[in-house]
Design an enzyme around this catalytic site. Sequence first.
Site, mmCIF file in Angstrom:
data_model
loop_
_atom_site.group_PDB
_atom_site.id
_atom_site.type_symbol
_atom_site.label_atom_id
_atom_site.label_comp_id
_atom_site.label_asym_id
_atom_site.label_seq_id
_atom_site.Cartn_x
_atom_site.Cartn_y
_atom_site.Cartn_z
ATOM 1 N N HIS A 75 0.816 -1.217 0.000
ATOM 2 C CA HIS A 75 0.000 0.000 0.000
ATOM 3 C C HIS A 75 0.847 1.264 0.000
ATOM 4 O O HIS A 75 1.833 1.393 0.715
ATOM 5 C CB HIS A 75 -1.033 0.003 1.127
ATOM 6 C CG HIS A 75 -0.504 0.096 2.529
ATOM 7 N ND1 HIS A 75 -0.286 1.295 3.161
ATOM 8 C CD2 HIS A 75 -0.210 -0.864 3.434
ATOM 9 C CE1 HIS A 75 0.122 1.077 4.399
ATOM 10 N NE2 HIS A 75 0.188 -0.230 4.586
ATOM 11 N N ASP A 192 5.886 1.926 6.827
ATOM 12 C CA ASP A 192 4.606 1.238 6.627
ATOM 13 C C ASP A 192 3.761 2.106 5.700
ATOM 14 O O ASP A 192 3.180 3.089 6.137
ATOM 15 C CB ASP A 192 3.938 1.047 7.993
ATOM 16 C CG ASP A 192 2.517 0.538 7.936
ATOM 17 O OD1 ASP A 192 2.120 -0.034 6.905
ATOM 18 O OD2 ASP A 192 1.795 0.722 8.939
ATOM 19 N N GLU A 226 -5.365 1.520 2.268
ATOM 20 C CA GLU A 226 -5.151 0.435 3.228
ATOM 21 C C GLU A 226 -5.235 0.925 4.664
ATOM 22 O O GLU A 226 -5.785 0.240 5.534
ATOM 23 C CB GLU A 226 -3.791 -0.231 2.978
ATOM 24 C CG GLU A 226 -3.595 -1.544 3.725
ATOM 25 C CD GLU A 226 -3.092 -1.402 5.148
ATOM 26 O OE1 GLU A 226 -3.127 -2.397 5.890
ATOM 27 O OE2 GLU A 226 -2.648 -0.291 5.533
ATOM 28 N N GLU A 227 -4.681 2.108 4.948
ATOM 29 C CA GLU A 227 -4.631 2.594 6.327
ATOM 30 C C GLU A 227 -6.021 2.890 6.905
ATOM 31 O O GLU A 227 -6.159 3.045 8.116
ATOM 32 C CB GLU A 227 -3.744 3.848 6.424
ATOM 33 C CG GLU A 227 -2.259 3.588 6.219
ATOM 34 C CD GLU A 227 -1.610 2.785 7.334
ATOM 35 O OE1 GLU A 227 -2.307 2.408 8.291
ATOM 36 O OE2 GLU A 227 -0.393 2.524 7.245
ATOM 37 N N ASP A 246 3.791 -6.184 3.488
ATOM 38 C CA ASP A 246 3.568 -5.086 4.437
ATOM 39 C C ASP A 246 4.533 -5.274 5.597
ATOM 40 O O ASP A 246 5.174 -6.319 5.716
ATOM 41 C CB ASP A 246 2.109 -5.086 4.904
ATOM 42 C CG ASP A 246 1.606 -3.711 5.332
ATOM 43 O OD1 ASP A 246 2.444 -2.867 5.738
ATOM 44 O OD2 ASP A 246 0.393 -3.473 5.252
ATOM 45 N N HIS A 326 3.757 3.151 13.240
ATOM 46 C CA HIS A 326 2.844 4.294 13.393
ATOM 47 C C HIS A 326 3.463 5.417 14.230
ATOM 48 O O HIS A 326 2.768 6.342 14.652
ATOM 49 C CB HIS A 326 1.485 3.869 13.959
ATOM 50 C CG HIS A 326 0.628 3.163 12.946
ATOM 51 N ND1 HIS A 326 -0.729 3.081 13.052
ATOM 52 C CD2 HIS A 326 0.946 2.518 11.800
ATOM 53 C CE1 HIS A 326 -1.221 2.411 12.009
ATOM 54 N NE2 HIS A 326 -0.199 2.058 11.240
#
Length: 350
Positions: A75, A192, A226-227, A246, A326
């Site tokens: 992604h 990510d 995706e997030e 991922d 994150h």
Amino acid sequence: YMSLKEDVMFDLVYLKSMIHHLFSIDSPSGFTKNATAYLEKEIKELGYETHYTQSGNLVCTINGMDNIVYGVGAHLDTLGLMVRSIQDNGKLNFEKIGGPNLNTLDGEYCRIYTRNNKIYTGTILSKSPSSHVFLDALTRERNEENMEIRLDEIVYSKEDTQKLGIETGDYICIDPKTTITENGFVKSRFIDDKISCCILMGVLKYLHDNQIIPCHTFKFIFSTYEEVGHGSSYIEKDIVQFLAVDMGCIGLDLSCTEQDVSICAKDSSGPYDYDMVSNLIELSKKNQLSYAVDIYPKYSSDASAAQSGGNNIRTALIGPGVHASHGMERCHMDGILNTMKLLYAYMIQK
């Protein structure tokens, strides 16, 4: 199970250039056109066909030795923020896009994109930003209600900010601060999952440079939501097997490190396909890759979304180990290369 006969030498100059370029293009969920356009250009220069889905996912087709179609997804979208409202003092309230760790955003620089194509800079701050002024500067919770965007413009009122053209719904993009150290660490926000997009591009470059045709036809899918949960909820119906690439998680009782390719056996959406996972483990063993098998109870992927979307497919998930997801993330070239080798082995196995 196939072992890699030739000495697989990926183009690291190309890979590192791709990391620097792709990470520098702001692309929170729903605001990915500049990033997909960049990848589309790079893919076409390698001679592969591309097209878009209606939702904006970029698809690259790699013709194989037969017409059986496998999907590989990464992604392109990242975490971000969006303008919720303009305060009376001209500063901005915001909402999260995806799940950024707001404790790590206090003090970070950002860019605000208006719908009339202007870009302003600012800083994400607590509403009690100064220890010399606010008694709760150190203790005030860092959340959407207690944080704001300080614009790098002379604004003292809501009207001042509105005159700039900034409105509710404008994207706020966070400076990733991408760095590659001499000893191979990649430090950045949004590893990510931009690192996996770079991994796919690095493997694509290797296939092109060495004129290698994979065992089946492959579709590389660069997804854009995706997030927020629905990146690859739709995939094209000819795809029979889907491998998500991922980030791998690090911490607690997980065995993955930044040097490993992670193979996820189960996440919050349930277990991945047993035979696919077993195959990936055997490919890793056969090719002497540094790998880890883990379970991620607080995680889901594009493969999860594809299953939830009702697609009749088998799924699995791999990726390089990433620390502090994150937040201010970090991975290592060892884990990146182990992931590239596993993906390549998966693509050329008989």
